[in-house]
Design a protein around this motif. Sequence first.
Motif, PDB file in Angstrom:
ATOM      1  N   THR A  35       3.584  33.733   9.675  1.00  0.00           N
ATOM      2  CA  THR A  35       2.662  34.849  10.440  1.00  0.00           C
ATOM      3  C   THR A  35       3.654  35.823  10.320  1.00  0.00           C
ATOM      4  O   THR A  35       4.732  36.189  10.169  1.00  0.00           O
ATOM      5  N   LEU A  54      -0.248  35.494   7.537  1.00  0.00           N
ATOM      6  CA  LEU A  54      -1.298  35.088   8.585  1.00  0.00           C
ATOM      7  C   LEU A  54      -0.917  36.019  10.000  1.00  0.00           C
ATOM      8  O   LEU A  54       0.148  35.925  10.618  1.00  0.00           O
ATOM      9  N   GLY A  56      -1.590  35.778  12.923  1.00  0.00           N
ATOM     10  CA  GLY A  56      -2.233  34.616  13.904  1.00  0.00           C
ATOM     11  C   GLY A  56      -2.491  35.138  15.179  1.00  0.00           C
ATOM     12  O   GLY A  56      -1.789  36.077  15.701  1.00  0.00           O
ATOM     13  N   ASP A  57      -3.271  34.480  15.821  1.00  0.00           N
ATOM     14  CA  ASP A  57      -3.356  34.684  17.472  1.00  0.00           C
ATOM     15  C   ASP A  57      -2.230  33.992  18.095  1.00  0.00           C
ATOM     16  O   ASP A  57      -2.133  34.328  19.324  1.00  0.00           O
ATOM     17  N   SER A  58      -1.193  33.541  17.580  1.00  0.00           N
ATOM     18  CA  SER A  58      -0.039  33.126  17.971  1.00  0.00           C
ATOM     19  C   SER A  58       0.607  34.410  18.591  1.00  0.00           C
ATOM     20  O   SER A  58       1.663  34.269  19.283  1.00  0.00           O
ATOM     21  N   ASP A  96      -6.871  35.964  12.007  1.00  0.00           N
ATOM     22  CA  ASP A  96      -7.040  35.146  13.159  1.00  0.00           C
ATOM     23  C   ASP A  96      -8.178  35.296  13.928  1.00  0.00           C
ATOM     24  O   ASP A  96      -8.052  36.417  14.487  1.00  0.00           O
ATOM     25  N   LYS A 125      -9.520  33.166   9.348  1.00  0.00           N
ATOM     26  CA  LYS A 125      -9.370  32.122   9.864  1.00  0.00           C
ATOM     27  C   LYS A 125      -9.880  31.736  11.107  1.00  0.00           C
ATOM     28  O   LYS A 125     -10.080  32.564  12.003  1.00  0.00           O
ATOM     29  N   HIS A 149      -9.418  25.358  10.131  1.00  0.00           N
ATOM     30  CA  HIS A 149      -7.925  25.151  11.011  1.00  0.00           C
ATOM     31  C   HIS A 149      -8.538  23.841  11.836  1.00  0.00           C
ATOM     32  O   HIS A 149      -9.256  24.085  12.655  1.00  0.00           O
ATOM     33  N   VAL A 196      -6.024  24.940   7.249  1.00  0.00           N
ATOM     34  CA  VAL A 196      -4.925  24.547   7.935  1.00  0.00           C
ATOM     35  C   VAL A 196      -4.822  23.228   8.676  1.00  0.00           C
ATOM     36  O   VAL A 196      -5.774  23.123   9.341  1.00  0.00           O
ATOM     37  N   GLU A 198      -3.077  21.114  11.379  1.00  0.00           N
ATOM     38  CA  GLU A 198      -2.069  21.320  12.347  1.00  0.00           C
ATOM     39  C   GLU A 198      -1.794  20.352  13.278  1.00  0.00           C
ATOM     40  O   GLU A 198      -2.883  19.707  13.839  1.00  0.00           O
ATOM     41  N   ILE A 219       0.883  22.541   9.150  1.00  0.00           N
ATOM     42  CA  ILE A 219       2.021  23.035  10.205  1.00  0.00           C
ATOM     43  C   ILE A 219       2.180  21.603  11.191  1.00  0.00           C
ATOM     44  O   ILE A 219       1.046  21.380  11.766  1.00  0.00           O
ATOM     45  N   VAL A 229       2.555  26.388   6.631  1.00  0.00           N
ATOM     46  CA  VAL A 229       2.599  27.819   7.289  1.00  0.00           C
ATOM     47  C   VAL A 229       3.557  27.555   8.504  1.00  0.00           C
ATOM     48  O   VAL A 229       3.664  26.442   9.118  1.00  0.00           O
ATOM     49  N   VAL A 231       5.305  29.780  12.018  1.00  0.00           N
ATOM     50  CA  VAL A 231       5.365  31.271  12.894  1.00  0.00           C
ATOM     51  C   VAL A 231       6.741  31.868  12.578  1.00  0.00           C
ATOM     52  O   VAL A 231       7.726  31.363  12.747  1.00  0.00           O
TER      53      VAL A 231
HETATM   54  O1  KIV Z   1      -1.965  31.702  15.104  1.00  0.00           O
HETATM   55  C1  KIV Z   1      -1.173  31.068  14.403  1.00  0.00           C
HETATM   56  O2  KIV Z   1      -0.096  31.288  14.028  1.00  0.00           O
HETATM   57  C2  KIV Z   1      -1.915  29.860  13.853  1.00  0.00           C
HETATM   58  C3  KIV Z   1      -0.808  29.291  12.682  1.00  0.00           C
HETATM   59  C4  KIV Z   1      -0.015  28.440  13.649  1.00  0.00           C
HETATM   60  C5  KIV Z   1      -1.601  28.141  11.872  1.00  0.00           C
HETATM   61  O3  KIV Z   1      -3.094  29.651  13.661  1.00  0.00           O
END
Ligand code: KIV
Length: 280
Positions: A35, A54, A56-58, A96, A125, A149, A196, A198, A219, A229, A231
Amino acid sequence: MPRTGSTHEPNERTKVTLPEVGRLYAEGTKLTMITAYDATFARLVDLAGIDVILVGDSVGMVLQGEANTIPVTLDEMAYHVRLVAKARPKAMIAGDLPFGSYQVSPQQAVESSIALMKAGAECVKLEGGVSMAETIAAITRVDIPVVGHIGLTPQSIHRMGGHRVQGKRSGFEAGGRERLLEDAHAVEQAGAFAVVLEGIPRDLASEIRNKLSIPTIGIGAGPDCDGQVLVLHDVLGLSDRTYKFSKAFAALGEQAIAGTAAYAADVRNGVWPDDQHSFH
Ligand code: KIV
């Protein structure tokens, strides 16, 4: 062409495109995804030779201090995709789709995907298997590549009762082992170019990997997937928590504290700035 470089070297490796991902998968090269949420880190991970960045929405948990990914909005995701795209990485940029931006209807999903592509994403994603098949098909129909995912899908935190490993028990209900196999097939058949996996047991990830003809990117799914993948902030040691499925490959958190403390001490001691760093 070297796949790594220093922060001062121009990044001359070839652009990672959808066909290139397919080529790497076909030749059995493990895919690397990490990410990033801004131009600075996008540039650094790109110089490190990562295949896919990525966005990511993380970002909700990593940068915004949220407890989960639910509050993240499409506008926020578009903003972070735009920042990453400014780095013009050779890595492919995956945007994402956040919670609420694609679950209402396939049309909503297409519109949200277009928003991320206009911000600079090169694929999107989304989370979900069987229930998202129609949606994935609708997005790919307008030539937007999709990464699926499945497994521990953080946007389903309230159904799962927390960020819990999925596929441990048998069954066709959401999170059951047989259902996850169905989810994987549904995502592939709907047209996703990768998925993905997870937070699922290693043997299940391996079974899914062996049954699919698209890359599986794990992950917390063991080493048998076609790629991995993580973070970024976990990898760099910038997170204040450690996870069984992750690893700090660097200790930037400690370095950030030490560097900032050294700066503050020099200011307090009157030795920063010195004459050499002053204008005359
Ligand atoms: O949002 C994110 O970082 C993710 C990854 C952990 C796969 O979806």
